[in-house]
Design a protein around this motif. Structure first.
Motif, PDB file in Angstrom:
ATOM      1  N   CYS A   1      -5.564  -6.584  15.911  1.00 17.63           N
ATOM      2  CA  CYS A   1      -4.997  -6.307  14.596  1.00 17.63           C
ATOM      3  C   CYS A   1      -4.537  -7.623  13.978  1.00 17.63           C
ATOM      4  O   CYS A   1      -4.546  -8.672  14.625  1.00 17.63           O
ATOM      5  CB  CYS A   1      -3.833  -5.306  14.689  1.00 17.63           C
ATOM      6  N   ALA A   2      -4.112  -7.549  12.734  1.00 19.13           N
ATOM      7  CA  ALA A   2      -3.598  -8.736  12.033  1.00 19.13           C
ATOM      8  C   ALA A   2      -2.316  -9.197  12.713  1.00 19.13           C
ATOM      9  O   ALA A   2      -1.599  -8.413  13.340  1.00 19.13           O
ATOM     10  CB  ALA A   2      -3.321  -8.381  10.574  1.00 19.13           C
ATOM     11  N   ALA A   3      -2.022 -10.478  12.551  1.00 18.29           N
ATOM     12  CA  ALA A   3      -0.790 -11.036  13.103  1.00 18.29           C
ATOM     13  C   ALA A   3       0.430 -10.312  12.531  1.00 18.29           C
ATOM     14  O   ALA A   3       0.405  -9.851  11.386  1.00 18.29           O
ATOM     15  CB  ALA A   3      -0.706 -12.530  12.779  1.00 18.29           C
ATOM     16  N   PHE A   4       1.463 -10.206  13.335  1.00 15.61           N
ATOM     17  CA  PHE A   4       2.727  -9.593  12.892  1.00 15.61           C
ATOM     18  C   PHE A   4       3.866 -10.464  13.399  1.00 15.61           C
ATOM     19  O   PHE A   4       3.678 -11.311  14.282  1.00 15.61           O
ATOM     20  CB  PHE A   4       2.858  -8.151  13.392  1.00 15.61           C
ATOM     21  N   THR A   5       5.051 -10.242  12.871  1.00 11.83           N
ATOM     22  CA  THR A   5       6.213 -10.983  13.318  1.00 11.83           C
ATOM     23  C   THR A   5       6.681 -10.448  14.650  1.00 11.83           C
ATOM     24  O   THR A   5       6.870  -9.234  14.813  1.00 11.83           O
ATOM     25  CB  THR A   5       7.355 -10.860  12.273  1.00 11.83           C
ATOM     26  N   ILE A   6       6.842 -11.334  15.623  1.00  6.45           N
ATOM     27  CA  ILE A   6       7.322 -10.930  16.935  1.00  6.45           C
ATOM     28  C   ILE A   6       8.834 -10.849  16.885  1.00  6.45           C
ATOM     29  O   ILE A   6       9.523 -11.804  16.525  1.00  6.45           O
ATOM     30  CB  ILE A   6       6.874 -11.929  18.017  1.00  6.45           C
ATOM     31  N   SER A   7       9.340  -9.667  17.211  1.00  9.22           N
ATOM     32  CA  SER A   7      10.782  -9.441  17.225  1.00  9.22           C
ATOM     33  C   SER A   7      11.293  -9.760  18.623  1.00  9.22           C
ATOM     34  O   SER A   7      10.764  -9.257  19.605  1.00  9.22           O
ATOM     35  CB  SER A   7      11.034  -7.972  16.879  1.00  9.22           C
ATOM     36  N   MET A   8      12.316 -10.563  18.713  1.00 13.07           N
ATOM     37  CA  MET A   8      12.842 -10.930  20.030  1.00 13.07           C
ATOM     38  C   MET A   8      13.886  -9.940  20.553  1.00 13.07           C
ATOM     39  O   MET A   8      14.321 -10.038  21.680  1.00 13.07           O
ATOM     40  CB  MET A   8      13.458 -12.345  19.998  1.00 13.07           C
ATOM     41  N   ASP A   9      14.279  -8.971  19.726  1.00 11.77           N
ATOM     42  CA  ASP A   9      15.180  -7.960  20.266  1.00 11.77           C
ATOM     43  C   ASP A   9      14.371  -6.852  20.920  1.00 11.77           C
ATOM     44  O   ASP A   9      13.207  -6.681  20.648  1.00 11.77           O
ATOM     45  CB  ASP A   9      16.161  -7.415  19.208  1.00 11.77           C
ATOM     46  N   ASP A  10      14.995  -6.143  21.814  1.00 10.54           N
ATOM     47  CA  ASP A  10      14.309  -5.154  22.639  1.00 10.54           C
ATOM     48  C   ASP A  10      14.128  -3.853  21.876  1.00 10.54           C
ATOM     49  O   ASP A  10      15.014  -3.033  21.818  1.00 10.54           O
ATOM     50  CB  ASP A  10      15.158  -4.906  23.888  1.00 10.54           C
ATOM     51  N   GLU A  11      12.978  -3.647  21.291  1.00  7.16           N
ATOM     52  CA  GLU A  11      12.717  -2.399  20.555  1.00  7.16           C
ATOM     53  C   GLU A  11      11.850  -1.497  21.374  1.00  7.16           C
ATOM     54  O   GLU A  11      10.834  -1.896  21.841  1.00  7.16           O
ATOM     55  CB  GLU A  11      12.020  -2.688  19.234  1.00  7.16           C
TER      56      GLU A  11
END
Length: 135
Positions: free
Chosen positions: A125-135
């Motif tokens: 898929c297209a690039a997305f923002t990596i979230s560093m909090d645990d979701e």
């Protein structure tokens, strides 16, 4: 049947998904065997298909990539089959470019009442923002 997944099962399956990304699990045929159903099939992002035996012989020899996963969703497909989907970003080394994918797994409760992954697919898929909090 309601497709709503119980929070306790949802959290258990997220943890199991993440275990499959841990170096000590990926390098242990025994640990992989416990998490993967005997009928397990994976369809990789490049379209290649693998069965459980192929995964048990391939994964322990691979260099473990760096993984991030986030935005988990879950639902029940039947009383003993659950679907988990999420975003994943991985790279082969700290200097490599990230590969982005949408992942989907089916988990099935076996006769011992344990949940095992029976199907997994990663779709680029297209690039997305990596979230560093645990979701």
């Amino acid at each position: 049947m309601s497709s709503k997944i119980k929070a306790s099962l949802f959290n258990h399956l997220i943890e199991a998904e993440r275990q499959l990304l841990e170096p000590e699990v990926r390098q242990s045929e025994r640990a992989l065997d416990a998490l993967l159903d005997d009928e397990f099939i994976e369809i990789a992002a490049n379209g290649t298909s693998f069965n459980k035996y192929q995964v048990l012989t391939r994964l322990p020899t691979e260099v473990v990539p760096q993984f991030y996963n986030q935005h988990f969703k879950g639902r029940m497909l039947s009383i003993d089959v659950a679907q988990i989907s999420y975003q994943a970003a991985y790279r082969r080394s700290a200097r490599a470019e990230f590969n982005y994918s949408l992942r989907m797994s089916l988990w099935r409760k076996n006769s011992a009442q344990e949940w095992q992954m029976v199907f997994h697919q990663g779709t680029p898929c297209a690039a997305f923002t990596i979230s560093m909090d645990d979701e």
